[in-house]
Design an enzyme around this catalytic site. Structure first.
Site, PDB file in Angstrom:
ATOM      1  N   SER A 146       0.849  -0.895   0.014  1.00 67.68           N
ATOM      2  CA  SER A 146       0.047   0.076   0.078  1.00 67.68           C
ATOM      3  C   SER A 146       1.077   1.246  -0.125  1.00 67.68           C
ATOM      4  O   SER A 146       2.020   1.122   0.292  1.00 67.68           O
ATOM      5  CB  SER A 146      -0.838  -0.006   1.147  1.00 67.68           C
ATOM      6  OG  SER A 146      -1.340   1.494   1.461  1.00 67.68           O
ATOM      7  N   TYR A 159      -2.193  -1.231  10.461  1.00 66.82           N
ATOM      8  CA  TYR A 159      -2.031  -1.474   8.874  1.00 66.82           C
ATOM      9  C   TYR A 159      -0.715  -0.879   8.328  1.00 66.82           C
ATOM     10  O   TYR A 159      -0.107  -1.380   7.488  1.00 66.82           O
ATOM     11  CB  TYR A 159      -3.189  -0.844   8.533  1.00 66.82           C
ATOM     12  CG  TYR A 159      -3.394  -0.833   6.773  1.00 66.82           C
ATOM     13  CD1 TYR A 159      -4.248  -1.973   6.257  1.00 66.82           C
ATOM     14  CD2 TYR A 159      -3.077   0.094   6.031  1.00 66.82           C
ATOM     15  CE1 TYR A 159      -4.577  -2.038   4.982  1.00 66.82           C
ATOM     16  CE2 TYR A 159      -3.143   0.009   4.587  1.00 66.82           C
ATOM     17  CZ  TYR A 159      -3.775  -1.144   4.119  1.00 66.82           C
ATOM     18  OH  TYR A 159      -4.210  -1.203   2.644  1.00 66.82           O
TER      19      TYR A 159
END
Ligand code: NAD
Length: 264
Positions: A146, A159
């Site tokens: 990401s 995350y």
């Protein structure tokens, strides 16, 4: 689409929806046999298997229901893929979840689940699939990280930590296999248009009392300079490119597909 993956096989985790399903479709259209994995309603899983199966030339795509938070199930998934596809040439570690909270309120079970699914499952899957790739002398490992694998945002501690770890793991594996015909890379998408992401727009518009267009550009895509969604196909194209002709020198990189986010 040019059939650059004819004769190849691929295991794509978290491919019952979103980015994973898009990658599976691209691979199937490019000639690969693909195994799917992920959760969902039975009818959603059946639809994904039928769509990818049709792109593979008919029938249902093979599927594993493995829960990637469980190491034993990750290993079984790779074994099942090797049995049903004959081999695993391409491994895409894509499955992921998200939870947002300040660090001092972050629930322990959510933190552990994000690390297990978004990061540790990549290690278990690579460990299980790499020996077969080495034996056959070709392989591609693609880890979907990401923009949050490169930079941080508040309230996303688990995350961001997991995605940074995915980038670090990708680099390390790349060095270990640098003298083989196997590569390992990470893809770092920005905000991608998926049903889950789009569903965040109406609540944001209501919260800030603005139109959905303004909610998208000024709030959801606040950090994405393009002010446009990254499309699933943009990420799938990168995942295809990393397996296609002349892709052997791309190793150990984190490829941003983020509308300029990490350039800012
Ligand atoms: P999604 O929710 O549409 O898909 C996630 C997939 O993972 C689904 O198939 C789901 O069933 C599967 N999954 C979840 N938990 C699982 C588990 N325990 N075991 C097996 N499968 C499981 O999400 P998406 O947006 O397509 O995200 C895919 C990947 O891309 C994730 O790793 C995510 O972090 C990453 N990503 C997404 C975006 C975005 O904007 N959508 C941006 C950057 C990175």
């Amino acid at each position: 689409m040019e059939r650059v993956l004819e004769g190849r096989t691929a295991l794509v985790t978290g491919s019952t929806s979103g980015i994973g399903l898009g990658i599976a479709m691209f691979y199937a259209q490019a000639g690969a046999k693909v195994m799917l994995n992920g959760f969902g309603k039975p009818e959603e899983i059946a639809r994904a298997r039928a769509e990818v199966g049709a792109a593979m030339g008919g029938g249902e795509a093979p599927y594993s229901a493995a829960d990637l938070s469980k190491p034993e199930q990750v290993r079984q998934m790779v074994q099942q893929a090797e049995a049903e596809l004959g081999k695993v040439d391409i491994l895409v570690n894509n499955a992921g979840i998200q939870f947002v909270a300040p660090i001092d309120e972050f629930p322990e079970d959510r933190f552990d689940a994000i690390i297990a699914i978004n990061f540790t499952s990549n290690y278990h899957a690579i460990k299980a699939a790499l020996p077969g790739m080495k034996a056959r002398g070709w392989g591609r490992i693609i880890n979907i990280a990401s923009a949050h694998g490169l930079i941080a945002s508040p309230y996303k501690s688990a995350y961001v930590a997991a995605k940074h770890a995915v980038v670090g793991l990708s680099k390390t594996v790349a060095l270990e296999i640098a003298q083989t015909n196997i590569t390992c890379n990470a893809i770092c998408p920005g905000f991608v248009r998926t049903p889950l992401a789009e569903a965040q727009i109406p609540p944001l518009a209501a919260k800030f009392g603005v139109s959905e267009e303004v909610a998208l550009k000024d709030h959801l895509l606040e950090h994405q300079p393009s002010k446009k969604w990254v499309e699933v196909a943009d990420v799938a194209q990168m995942a295809l490119w990393l397996c296609g002709p002349n892709s052997g020198a791309m190793n150990g990189s984190a490829f941003s597909v983020d509308g300029g986010w990490t350039a800012a």
